[in-house]
Design a protein around this motif. Structure first.
Motif, PDB file in Angstrom:
ATOM      1  N   ASP A 174     -17.150  20.075  31.720  1.00 47.83           N
ATOM      2  CA  ASP A 174     -17.224  18.892  31.296  1.00 47.83           C
ATOM      3  C   ASP A 174     -17.779  18.416  29.863  1.00 47.83           C
ATOM      4  O   ASP A 174     -17.608  17.368  29.727  1.00 47.83           O
ATOM      5  N   ASP A 175     -18.418  19.350  29.242  1.00 48.51           N
ATOM      6  CA  ASP A 175     -19.009  19.254  27.943  1.00 48.51           C
ATOM      7  C   ASP A 175     -18.140  19.772  26.887  1.00 48.51           C
ATOM      8  O   ASP A 175     -18.857  19.762  25.774  1.00 48.51           O
ATOM      9  N   SER A 176     -17.025  20.423  27.280  1.00 47.79           N
ATOM     10  CA  SER A 176     -16.067  20.878  26.288  1.00 47.79           C
ATOM     11  C   SER A 176     -15.665  20.025  25.166  1.00 47.79           C
ATOM     12  O   SER A 176     -15.639  18.808  25.587  1.00 47.79           O
ATOM     13  N   GLN A 177     -15.220  20.666  24.180  1.00 44.29           N
ATOM     14  CA  GLN A 177     -14.804  19.696  22.848  1.00 44.29           C
ATOM     15  C   GLN A 177     -13.403  20.475  22.475  1.00 44.29           C
ATOM     16  O   GLN A 177     -13.738  21.805  22.286  1.00 44.29           O
ATOM     17  N   PHE A 178     -12.342  19.754  22.290  1.00 44.07           N
ATOM     18  CA  PHE A 178     -11.250  20.808  21.869  1.00 44.07           C
ATOM     19  C   PHE A 178     -10.721  19.906  20.453  1.00 44.07           C
ATOM     20  O   PHE A 178     -10.942  18.635  20.241  1.00 44.07           O
ATOM     21  N   GLY A 179     -10.182  20.621  19.533  1.00 37.78           N
ATOM     22  CA  GLY A 179      -9.597  20.041  18.599  1.00 37.78           C
ATOM     23  C   GLY A 179      -8.858  21.136  17.553  1.00 37.78           C
ATOM     24  O   GLY A 179      -9.284  22.361  17.805  1.00 37.78           O
ATOM     25  N   VAL A 180      -8.071  20.773  16.628  1.00 41.95           N
ATOM     26  CA  VAL A 180      -7.742  21.504  15.441  1.00 41.95           C
ATOM     27  C   VAL A 180      -8.093  20.811  14.028  1.00 41.95           C
ATOM     28  O   VAL A 180      -7.364  20.164  13.667  1.00 41.95           O
ATOM     29  N   PRO A 181      -9.027  21.349  13.193  1.00 45.43           N
ATOM     30  CA  PRO A 181      -9.431  20.782  12.063  1.00 45.43           C
ATOM     31  C   PRO A 181      -8.744  21.231  10.810  1.00 45.43           C
ATOM     32  O   PRO A 181      -9.222  20.727   9.560  1.00 45.43           O
ATOM     33  N   ALA A 182      -7.717  21.802  11.005  1.00 46.93           N
ATOM     34  CA  ALA A 182      -7.069  22.258   9.792  1.00 46.93           C
ATOM     35  C   ALA A 182      -6.795  21.276   8.859  1.00 46.93           C
ATOM     36  O   ALA A 182      -6.928  21.424   7.535  1.00 46.93           O
ATOM     37  N   ALA A 183      -6.515  19.999   9.004  1.00 45.08           N
ATOM     38  CA  ALA A 183      -6.056  19.035   8.097  1.00 45.08           C
ATOM     39  C   ALA A 183      -7.252  18.571   7.546  1.00 45.08           C
ATOM     40  O   ALA A 183      -7.202  17.764   6.426  1.00 45.08           O
ATOM     41  N   ARG A 184      -8.439  18.692   7.916  1.00 41.41           N
ATOM     42  CA  ARG A 184      -9.875  18.548   7.222  1.00 41.41           C
ATOM     43  C   ARG A 184      -9.955  19.723   6.327  1.00 41.41           C
ATOM     44  O   ARG A 184     -11.120  19.486   5.566  1.00 41.41           O
ATOM     45  N   LEU A 185      -9.450  20.780   6.722  1.00 40.33           N
ATOM     46  CA  LEU A 185      -9.968  21.954   5.615  1.00 40.33           C
ATOM     47  C   LEU A 185      -8.553  22.290   4.551  1.00 40.33           C
ATOM     48  O   LEU A 185      -9.101  23.168   3.510  1.00 40.33           O
ATOM     49  N   GLY A 186      -7.568  21.419   4.766  1.00 41.16           N
ATOM     50  CA  GLY A 186      -6.597  21.611   3.856  1.00 41.16           C
ATOM     51  C   GLY A 186      -5.915  22.570   3.971  1.00 41.16           C
ATOM     52  O   GLY A 186      -5.132  23.328   3.100  1.00 41.16           O
ATOM     53  N   LEU A 187      -6.084  23.694   4.831  1.00 42.51           N
ATOM     54  CA  LEU A 187      -5.477  24.979   5.093  1.00 42.51           C
ATOM     55  C   LEU A 187      -3.792  24.662   5.900  1.00 42.51           C
ATOM     56  O   LEU A 187      -3.705  23.701   6.447  1.00 42.51           O
ATOM     57  N   GLY A 188      -2.819  25.512   5.646  1.00 43.19           N
ATOM     58  CA  GLY A 188      -1.461  25.222   6.139  1.00 43.19           C
ATOM     59  C   GLY A 188      -1.716  25.935   7.463  1.00 43.19           C
ATOM     60  O   GLY A 188      -2.150  26.857   7.832  1.00 43.19           O
ATOM     61  N   TYR A 189      -0.910  24.942   8.574  1.00 44.80           N
ATOM     62  CA  TYR A 189      -0.904  25.572   9.815  1.00 44.80           C
ATOM     63  C   TYR A 189       0.406  25.880  10.347  1.00 44.80           C
ATOM     64  O   TYR A 189       1.301  25.198  10.254  1.00 44.80           O
ATOM     65  N   GLY A 190       0.460  27.203  10.770  1.00 42.17           N
ATOM     66  CA  GLY A 190       1.750  28.012  11.041  1.00 42.17           C
ATOM     67  C   GLY A 190       2.552  27.306  12.052  1.00 42.17           C
ATOM     68  O   GLY A 190       1.924  26.754  12.967  1.00 42.17           O
TER      69      GLY A 190
ATOM     70  N   ALA B 249      -7.012  15.578  13.362  1.00 43.48           N
ATOM     71  CA  ALA B 249      -8.099  16.541  13.265  1.00 43.48           C
ATOM     72  C   ALA B 249      -9.321  16.194  13.717  1.00 43.48           C
ATOM     73  O   ALA B 249     -10.505  16.455  13.589  1.00 43.48           O
ATOM     74  N   ARG B 250      -9.229  15.037  14.853  1.00 42.57           N
ATOM     75  CA  ARG B 250     -10.378  14.904  15.718  1.00 42.57           C
ATOM     76  C   ARG B 250     -10.854  15.640  16.831  1.00 42.57           C
ATOM     77  O   ARG B 250      -9.993  16.590  17.290  1.00 42.57           O
ATOM     78  N   ARG B 251     -12.012  15.293  17.446  1.00 38.98           N
ATOM     79  CA  ARG B 251     -12.300  16.141  18.690  1.00 38.98           C
ATOM     80  C   ARG B 251     -11.900  15.501  19.972  1.00 38.98           C
ATOM     81  O   ARG B 251     -11.969  14.184  19.854  1.00 38.98           O
ATOM     82  N   PHE B 252     -11.391  16.082  20.570  1.00 39.34           N
ATOM     83  CA  PHE B 252     -10.982  15.503  22.064  1.00 39.34           C
ATOM     84  C   PHE B 252     -11.896  16.088  23.074  1.00 39.34           C
ATOM     85  O   PHE B 252     -12.419  17.172  23.247  1.00 39.34           O
ATOM     86  N   SER B 253     -12.383  15.133  23.883  1.00 42.99           N
ATOM     87  CA  SER B 253     -13.209  15.449  25.085  1.00 42.99           C
ATOM     88  C   SER B 253     -12.465  16.376  26.046  1.00 42.99           C
ATOM     89  O   SER B 253     -11.175  16.581  26.288  1.00 42.99           O
ATOM     90  N   ALA B 254     -13.165  16.860  26.906  1.00 45.57           N
ATOM     91  CA  ALA B 254     -12.539  17.743  28.064  1.00 45.57           C
ATOM     92  C   ALA B 254     -11.666  16.808  29.105  1.00 45.57           C
ATOM     93  O   ALA B 254     -10.449  17.292  29.405  1.00 45.57           O
ATOM     94  N   ALA B 255     -12.196  15.436  28.949  1.00 40.29           N
ATOM     95  CA  ALA B 255     -11.163  14.432  29.839  1.00 40.29           C
ATOM     96  C   ALA B 255      -9.933  14.472  29.384  1.00 40.29           C
ATOM     97  O   ALA B 255      -8.764  14.420  30.031  1.00 40.29           O
ATOM     98  N   GLU B 256      -9.920  14.350  27.837  1.00 44.06           N
ATOM     99  CA  GLU B 256      -8.648  14.140  27.319  1.00 44.06           C
ATOM    100  C   GLU B 256      -7.614  15.292  27.474  1.00 44.06           C
ATOM    101  O   GLU B 256      -6.470  15.300  27.532  1.00 44.06           O
TER     102      GLU B 256
END
Length: 271
Positions: free
Chosen positions: A137-153, A176-183
């Motif tokens: 329940d303390d996990s966090q999920f996300g894809v930060p590619a848009a904050r790094l400027g890299l291309g996402y395949g 590119a935000r972090r999502f909670s375990a509940a989300e």
């Protein structure tokens, strides 16, 4: 008496494999960087997965991260300058990723991702290789590619879309935000969310129960699930049908019937 847990060689101390009976645990072991996926770790994976695939004693694979901060926090960004900037370096990086993806596709044993803490970027893509994902329940999920400027395949986008749909995939990628375990649970990214103190117990209990089931049936089910995720023109339904037929012709099928009639737990041998 149960067999002792044994460590398997991987070629790097950043990737650990321990086998306890029929369950193999792969640990991404880079806690100083929240288990960021280095090129060294990614390069070791194909041989590790091939060895587990070839081991008839292993029936279930569990993925986890070392420590209590992260499953895998993403790719090792400190390597991007040398390994993911020039066209030549990016080509090598992408080829290593394709090799790892191919190794995952050959593994026909069920995979459970045991997720605690950060599961970001490449770590999230690694978790998507699992058939079942269980998170604390303390996990966090996300894809930060848009904050790094890299291309996402396309492969990553497609995998996310198949699992959670285009709307959630869009929010994951462009915010590119972090999502909670509940989300993550609400969008279908994980199967269940459990208290931290119960995470390992629940995962290993599930792995153990799967390991007791008929291996040929489990393999056939995983093959059918894999083909269902492909476009119709690329599905190998002949292989699925062959695997299903093998179940009916197996000693395990007869054992299952006998155990049911005798009101005892079945003992399956995968034949």
């Amino acid at each position: 008496m149960t067999a002792p847990t044994t460590a398997r060689p991987t070629g790097t101390d950043k990737l650990l494999v321990d086998v306890d009976g029929a369950v193999a645990v792969i640990t991404f072991n880079n806690p100083a960087k929240r288990n960021a996926m280095s090129v060294e770790m990614r390069s070791a994976l194909p041989a590790v997965l091939a060895a587990l695939q070839d081991d008839p004693e292993v029936r279930v694979v569990v993925l986890t991260g070392a420590g209590d901060k992260a499953f895998v926090s993403g790719a090792d960004i400190s390597e991007f300058g040398d390994r993911r900037t020039s066209p030549e370096a990016r080509a090598q990086f992408d080829e290593a990723a394709r090799t790892a993806d191919a190794a995952w596709r050959v593994l026909d044993k069920p995979v459970i991702a045991m997720i605690r803490g950060f599961c970001m970027g490449g770590g999230l893509l690694t978790a998507l290789q699992a058939d079942i994902r269980i998170a604390s329940d303390d996990s966090q999920f996300g894809v930060p590619a848009a904050r790094l400027g890299l291309g996402y395949g396309y492969g990553g986008v497609s995998a996310l879309t198949r699992l959670v749909g285009p709307a959630w995939t869009a929010e994951l990628l462009v915010s590119a935000r972090r999502f909670s375990a509940a989300e993550a649970l609400a969008m279908g990214l994980v199967n269940r969310v459990v208290p931290v103190a119960r995470l390992r117990e629940e995962v290993m209990e599930l792995a153990g129960s799967i390991a007791q089931n008929a291996p040929l049936t489990v393999t056939a089910c995983k093959a059918a699930l894999r083909e269902a995720g492909r476009s119709p023109e690329h599905r190998d339904l002949g292989r699925v049908e062959a695997l299903v037929e093998a179940c009916f012709r197996s000693d395990d099928y007869r054992e299952g019937q006998a155990a049911f009639a005798e009101k005892r737990p079945p003992v399956f041998n995968g034949h």
